[in-house]
Write an enzyme that holds these catalytic residues in place. Structure first.
Site, PDB file in Angstrom:
ATOM      1  N   ASP A  84      41.689  54.826  38.677  1.00 47.81           N
ATOM      2  CA  ASP A  84      40.158  55.534  39.038  1.00 47.81           C
ATOM      3  C   ASP A  84      39.956  56.669  38.175  1.00 47.81           C
ATOM      4  O   ASP A  84      40.617  57.704  38.215  1.00 47.81           O
ATOM      5  CB  ASP A  84      40.237  55.599  40.518  1.00 47.81           C
ATOM      6  CG  ASP A  84      39.521  54.514  41.223  1.00 47.81           C
ATOM      7  OD1 ASP A  84      38.785  53.944  40.469  1.00 47.81           O
ATOM      8  OD2 ASP A  84      39.600  54.321  42.517  1.00 47.81           O
ATOM      9  N   GLU A 114      32.887  54.056  38.760  1.00 50.75           N
ATOM     10  CA  GLU A 114      31.718  53.718  39.669  1.00 50.75           C
ATOM     11  C   GLU A 114      30.507  53.914  39.153  1.00 50.75           C
ATOM     12  O   GLU A 114      30.065  55.020  38.679  1.00 50.75           O
ATOM     13  CB  GLU A 114      31.926  54.372  40.777  1.00 50.75           C
ATOM     14  CG  GLU A 114      33.137  54.179  41.608  1.00 50.75           C
ATOM     15  CD  GLU A 114      33.157  55.053  43.184  1.00 50.75           C
ATOM     16  OE1 GLU A 114      34.403  54.795  43.679  1.00 50.75           O
ATOM     17  OE2 GLU A 114      32.487  55.564  43.402  1.00 50.75           O
ATOM     18  N   GLU A 181      32.279  45.873  45.726  1.00 54.07           N
ATOM     19  CA  GLU A 181      32.655  46.485  47.040  1.00 54.07           C
ATOM     20  C   GLU A 181      31.361  46.169  47.956  1.00 54.07           C
ATOM     21  O   GLU A 181      30.321  46.723  47.809  1.00 54.07           O
ATOM     22  CB  GLU A 181      33.154  47.866  46.867  1.00 54.07           C
ATOM     23  CG  GLU A 181      33.794  48.179  48.406  1.00 54.07           C
ATOM     24  CD  GLU A 181      34.346  49.643  48.324  1.00 54.07           C
ATOM     25  OE1 GLU A 181      34.828  49.987  49.420  1.00 54.07           O
ATOM     26  OE2 GLU A 181      34.582  50.001  47.024  1.00 54.07           O
TER      27      GLU A 181
END
Length: 264
Positions: A84, A114, A181
């Site tokens: 990440d 993200e 998600e």
């Protein structure tokens, strides 16, 4: 098991084979998961919550991510390593290139970011520089304060339509994987059919190309609560390696996630 690459995961999608992914943060668990046959390991900024005891992922630094990536890399032989990019480490292109390089040098196979279409130019720049990218749409935890909490995303049709278009834009920019998600199962299916790259769901229903769980949830040791989309596989087996093997098997044969683990 042969070494897992993004090309292998793409072929699995094309063949209708389900992909199993889990988080890990150190060499010992990573080695165990690798030996169990997990396809990919994510060094998630979830470490801020499950390791550091933070309320969210925001305090995690790029140095934290690089440290844990090195640890996981030391335990892995075959599994694909996803790492990440932590909060505000990819706000500008130059910053992104520098921080992504840290994670790749620490042992990542691919970095995860993200966000939607605002990342397109940055993703193109990373790919041009030899850094593969995994996207992440839906509930993006780094935006928890914008969302007003950890909430299911994409329930309104306009949101769902926009997310499908963002997935297409990210694929066009060059991402090779896409995490989805906390979205309704129908939207997970729509996005998975709209893109040719593999989709990895967490609370995104049964129609994504694979699943990912936080290891602490999959082993029933999370200190806060068990998310609706997770399952304690250790409870069923009493052995960590067998728990992960069961997780892989249940994902592969379509038994996980089940009806109780999805959002509508």
């Amino acid at each position: 098991m042969a070494k897992i690459t993004t090309s292998k995961l793409l072929k699995m999608k094309q063949n209708g084979e389900k992909i199993s992914t889990i988080t890990a943060y150190d060499a010992s668990f990573a080695k165990l998961f690798d030996q169990a046959g997990i396809h990919a390991i994510l060094i998630g900024d979830s470490l801020g919550m499950v390791l550091q005891g933070q309320d969210d992922t925001l305090p995690v630094s790029i140095d934290d991510m690089a440290y844990h990536t090195r640890c996981v890399k030391a335990g892995v032989e075959n599994t694909l390593i996803i790492s990440d990019m932590s909060f505000m480490t990819y706000a500008t292109k130059e910053q992104t290139y520098e921080n992504a390089a840290k994670l790749m040098q620490a042992g990542a196979s691919i970095v995860k970011m993200e966000g939607g279409s605002w990342l397109v130019d940055t993703i193109k720049g990373l790919v041009e520089r030899g850094i593969p990218v995994c996207g992440h749409l839906g509930l993006t935890p780094q935006s928890v304060n914008v969302f007003g909490g950890f909430k299911v995303q994409g329930r309104e049709q306009s949101q769902a339509d926009a997310m499908v278009e963002e997935a297409k834009a990210l694929e066009a920019a060059g991402i090779q994987l896409l995490v989805l998600e906390c979205i309704p199962e129908g939207l997970g299916k729509a996005i998975s059919e709209a893109v040719s790259i593999p989709t990895i769901g967490i609370g995104a229903g049964r129609e994504t190309d694979g699943q990912i769980l936080v290891m602490h949830d999959a082993l029933g040791i999370s200190c806060s609560y068990m998310p609706k989309f997770s399952r304690n596989f250790l409870k069923d087996t009493g052995d960590i390696k067998k728990a992960i093997e069961l997780y892989i098997e249940e994902v592969s044969n379509g038994n996980f996630p089940g009806e109780d683990h999805i959002f509508s």
